[in-house]
Design an enzyme around this catalytic site. Structure first.
Site, PDB file in Angstrom:
ATOM      1  N   GLU A 212       0.589   5.147 -10.437  1.00 29.25           N
ATOM      2  CA  GLU A 212       1.475   4.277  -9.644  1.00 29.25           C
ATOM      3  C   GLU A 212       1.589   4.934  -8.277  1.00 29.25           C
ATOM      4  O   GLU A 212       2.374   5.872  -8.100  1.00 29.25           O
ATOM      5  CB  GLU A 212       2.846   4.167 -10.328  1.00 29.25           C
ATOM      6  CG  GLU A 212       2.811   3.554 -11.724  1.00 29.25           C
ATOM      7  CD  GLU A 212       2.548   2.055 -11.704  1.00 29.25           C
ATOM      8  OE1 GLU A 212       2.716   1.428 -10.634  1.00 29.25           O
ATOM      9  OE2 GLU A 212       2.168   1.510 -12.750  1.00 29.25           O
ATOM     10  N   CYS A 246       8.427   2.571  -2.744  1.00 24.53           N
ATOM     11  CA  CYS A 246       6.964   2.398  -2.723  1.00 24.53           C
ATOM     12  C   CYS A 246       6.566   0.982  -2.318  1.00 24.53           C
ATOM     13  O   CYS A 246       5.511   0.778  -1.728  1.00 24.53           O
ATOM     14  CB  CYS A 246       6.387   2.741  -4.083  1.00 24.53           C
ATOM     15  SG  CYS A 246       7.156   1.813  -5.420  1.00 24.53           S
TER      16      CYS A 246
HETATM   17  P1  NAD Z   1       4.157  13.340  -4.634  1.00 26.76           P
HETATM   18  O1  NAD Z   1       2.803  12.833  -4.904  1.00 26.76           O
HETATM   19  O2  NAD Z   1       4.331  14.386  -3.592  1.00 26.76           O
HETATM   20  O3  NAD Z   1       4.830  13.954  -5.952  1.00 26.76           O
HETATM   21  C1  NAD Z   1       5.017  13.216  -7.152  1.00 26.76           C
HETATM   22  C2  NAD Z   1       5.066  14.155  -8.338  1.00 26.76           C
HETATM   23  O4  NAD Z   1       3.815  14.825  -8.428  1.00 26.76           O
HETATM   24  C3  NAD Z   1       6.130  15.268  -8.279  1.00 26.76           C
HETATM   25  O5  NAD Z   1       6.775  15.365  -9.537  1.00 26.76           O
HETATM   26  C4  NAD Z   1       5.320  16.517  -8.003  1.00 26.76           C
HETATM   27  O6  NAD Z   1       5.877  17.674  -8.605  1.00 26.76           O
HETATM   28  C5  NAD Z   1       3.995  16.212  -8.666  1.00 26.76           C
HETATM   29  N1  NAD Z   1       2.851  16.931  -8.120  1.00 26.76           N
HETATM   30  C6  NAD Z   1       2.714  17.465  -6.887  1.00 26.76           C
HETATM   31  N2  NAD Z   1       1.495  18.048  -6.765  1.00 26.76           N
HETATM   32  C7  NAD Z   1       0.860  17.880  -7.953  1.00 26.76           C
HETATM   33  C8  NAD Z   1      -0.428  18.242  -8.447  1.00 26.76           C
HETATM   34  N3  NAD Z   1      -1.307  18.900  -7.711  1.00 26.76           N
HETATM   35  N4  NAD Z   1      -0.748  17.865  -9.715  1.00 26.76           N
HETATM   36  C9  NAD Z   1       0.119  17.190 -10.477  1.00 26.76           C
HETATM   37  N5  NAD Z   1       1.343  16.809 -10.048  1.00 26.76           N
HETATM   38  C10 NAD Z   1       1.716  17.145  -8.804  1.00 26.76           C
HETATM   39  O7  NAD Z   1       5.016  12.042  -4.309  1.00 26.76           O
HETATM   40  P2  NAD Z   1       6.506  11.947  -3.824  1.00 26.76           P
HETATM   41  O8  NAD Z   1       6.595  12.461  -2.414  1.00 26.76           O
HETATM   42  O9  NAD Z   1       7.434  12.514  -4.830  1.00 26.76           O
HETATM   43  O10 NAD Z   1       6.723  10.350  -3.819  1.00 26.76           O
HETATM   44  C11 NAD Z   1       6.369   9.556  -2.735  1.00 26.76           C
HETATM   45  C12 NAD Z   1       5.091   8.795  -2.989  1.00 26.76           C
HETATM   46  O11 NAD Z   1       5.157   8.147  -4.235  1.00 26.76           O
HETATM   47  C13 NAD Z   1       4.867   7.695  -1.977  1.00 26.76           C
HETATM   48  O12 NAD Z   1       3.501   7.663  -1.636  1.00 26.76           O
HETATM   49  C14 NAD Z   1       5.238   6.428  -2.726  1.00 26.76           C
HETATM   50  O13 NAD Z   1       4.648   5.260  -2.241  1.00 26.76           O
HETATM   51  C15 NAD Z   1       4.797   6.771  -4.102  1.00 26.76           C
HETATM   52  N6  NAD Z   1       5.529   5.977  -5.099  1.00 26.76           N
HETATM   53  C16 NAD Z   1       4.869   5.040  -5.825  1.00 26.76           C
HETATM   54  C17 NAD Z   1       5.565   4.253  -6.748  1.00 26.76           C
HETATM   55  C18 NAD Z   1       4.883   3.191  -7.575  1.00 26.76           C
HETATM   56  O14 NAD Z   1       5.504   2.710  -8.528  1.00 26.76           O
HETATM   57  N7  NAD Z   1       3.665   2.806  -7.278  1.00 26.76           N
HETATM   58  C19 NAD Z   1       6.931   4.454  -6.927  1.00 26.76           C
HETATM   59  C20 NAD Z   1       7.559   5.426  -6.158  1.00 26.76           C
HETATM   60  C21 NAD Z   1       6.851   6.200  -5.259  1.00 26.76           C
END
Ligand code: NAD
Length: 451
Positions: A212, A246
């Site tokens: 997502e 998002c």
């Molecule tokens: P992010 O990708 O920085 O982090 C999300 C999660 O991934 C966190 O729990 C983090 O600890 C983990 N993570 C970080 N590095 C990782 C790695 N190398 N391997 C595995 N996991 C890792 O995202 P964010 O800043 O928390 O959220 C914002 C983003 O999420 C935006 O791009 C937004 O559009 C997207 N988003 C999408 C949806 C959807 O339903 N499509 C919903 C909410 C947010």
């Protein structure tokens, strides 16, 4: 930590193996506990989220975090008995009177990695569907919303056994190790860049993933639209959670001859919906605030007109150059570029020249244009004359396409996503199909057109 993670995973694996098909009662009970955990601790949840954000409207928290989870659980508990039932499918006449069915089966352990922007609902919504499908779950919430992640960890330990549901707190290193566990399915909600890394880690174990992701969701305002209504809907979508959603409208496309009227309507909608800063949600941390400030500053330095109603209200950026940061990356904050195009075909070309968005918003009642958008664009969802509301429809699949993600969940779609849809074939006692076995009969071969 690594040993704990692997040890906890093994404990869950044994539990999933010992109960490969939890009954309806077990599943409904897990969902009921999830609902109780959310309902009975509302004030703690609101406080934790407000601690993480510095300031966030408690109405928005109740609506988008608490009620979103409770509504999803209610819908699922109501329909689950029906979703769990195997269903018959048709049989080719050559194989009758055999029968065929599809029986949904739990996958085992579902891992969930969640983001900070809706730290309660985006952690738990996939878990509602995973529990419904009969799985046990492990969650790694975001390190950028530590108060909520810690509350989740404490409450889950109180309401669930380790065998059912485990929360693993930690930063990027823990997240990386988490994504390397041999889950039976891994759901990741977050940025496209990290989503790629998660998909690579999961591929080593052949773990299927639901990604997502994010991206830039456009809002197209056509000439026939009621500009005031369109602006009200767009500002609702952009203002919610300080633009950190998002599916927030990322930018607006409008025919150049209407741009002044649309900008005026947007500006008035901001003043109506955000009369003061008390209801506004802040950027999650200083780094995000600085990123947004830098976007606005760069646009300003390049001569863009900016209409800014205050530090936490949507800020309109009029006709920014395509190379500016505000147009190159997902905004995920209060900036709202408004871009003039020659006509609606140019708007469609603009959208199609970029990665497929998570949502495409169209403000028009022109059936021809709606049909054209349906047939010539791709996006996770296509929404007419509203923003965000499709997320609240449990019977719609929620997910992206291309760079905005893969796989969808919510309601029955989530139940099926986190189930194995097992093909079942029952041979009849007397079956003509056995006549197809060798030695091959000449008359039958002729009848079947095989020779
Ligand atoms: P992010 O990708 O920085 O982090 C999300 C999660 O991934 C966190 O729990 C983090 O600890 C983990 N993570 C970080 N590095 C990782 C790695 N190398 N391997 C595995 N996991 C890792 O995202 P964010 O800043 O928390 O959220 C914002 C983003 O999420 C935006 O791009 C937004 O559009 C997207 N988003 C999408 C949806 C959807 O339903 N499509 C919903 C909410 C947010």
């Amino acid at each position: 930590m690594t040993r704990d993670l692997t040890g906890d995973f093994q404990t869950q694996r044994q539990a999933a193996d010992q109960m490969p098909y939890p009954t309806l009662t077990v599943r409904r009970d897990r969902l009921a506990r999830l609902a109780r955990m959310t309902k009975h601790h509302q004030l703690e949840i609101i406080r934790a989220i407000q601690t993480d954000f510095g300031q966030r409207s408690d109405v928005e928290i109740r609506m988008a975090e608490i009620n979103a989870v409770l509504h999803a659980i209610r819908h699922t508990r109501l329909h689950l008995w029906h979703w769990m039932r195997p269903w018959s499918v048709s049989m080719p006449w050559r194989l009758t009177p055999a029968r065929a069915r599809i029986a949904p089966q739990p996958l085992g352990i579902v891992g969930v990695i969640s983001p900070w922007n809706y730290p309660w609902s985006l952690a738990l919504m996939p878990i509602v569907d995973a529990f419904a499908a009969g799985n046990v779950v492990m969650l790694k919430p975001s390190e950028h919303s530590p108060a909520t992640s810690n509350l989740l960890q404490r409450l889950v330990a109180q309401y669930f056994t380790l065998e059912e549901f485990k929360v693993v707190e930690g930063g990027v290193e823990v997240a990386r190790r988490f994504s390397e566990l041999p889950f039976d399915h891994l759901v990741f909600t977050g940025s496209t860049a990290v989503g790629r890394q998660v998909a690579q880690a999961a591929a080593v174990n052949l773990t299927p993933v639901t990604l997502e992701l994010g991206g830039k969701s456009p809002a197209i305002v056509a000439g026939d639209a009621d500009f005031d209504k369109a602006a009200t809907d767009i500002i609702f979508g952009k203002g919610m959670n300080g633009g950190q959603t998002c599916i927030a409208p990322d930018y607006v496309l409008v025919e150049s001859r209407h741009i002044s009227a649309v900008v005026k309507a947007l500006s008035e909608a901001i003043q109506r919906q955000r009369p003061d800063d008390h209801a506004a949600t802040h950027a999650i941390n200083a780094a995000h605030q600085q990123r947004l400030d830098a976007m606005l500053q760069e646009a300003h330095d390049h001569g863009c007109r900016i209409i800014d109603h205050g530090p936490h209200a949507p800020a309109l950026v009029i006709d920014p150059h395509r190379e500016l940061q505000v147009m190159r990356e997902e905004i995920f904050g209060r900036c709202l570029p408004v871009i003039g195009v020659s006509d609606m075909s140019a708007a469609i070309r603009y959208v199609n020249a970029r990665p497929h968005p998570l949502a495409l918003y169209a403000f028009t009642h022109d059936k021809g244009l709606q049909q054209q958008l349906l047939q010539t664009t791709r996006s996770g969802a296509l929404v007419s004359n509203a923003t965000l509301l499709h997320h609240a429809v449990p019977s719609l699949p929620f997910g992206g396409v291309g760079e905005s993600g893969m796989g969808a969940y919510h309601g029955r779609h989530g139940f099926e996503r986190f189930s194995h849809l097992r093909g079942i074939f029952y041979q009849a006692k007397r079956s003509a199909s056995r006549m197809l076995y060798p030695p091959y009969r000449r008359w039958l071969i002729k009848l079947l057109g095989l020779g």
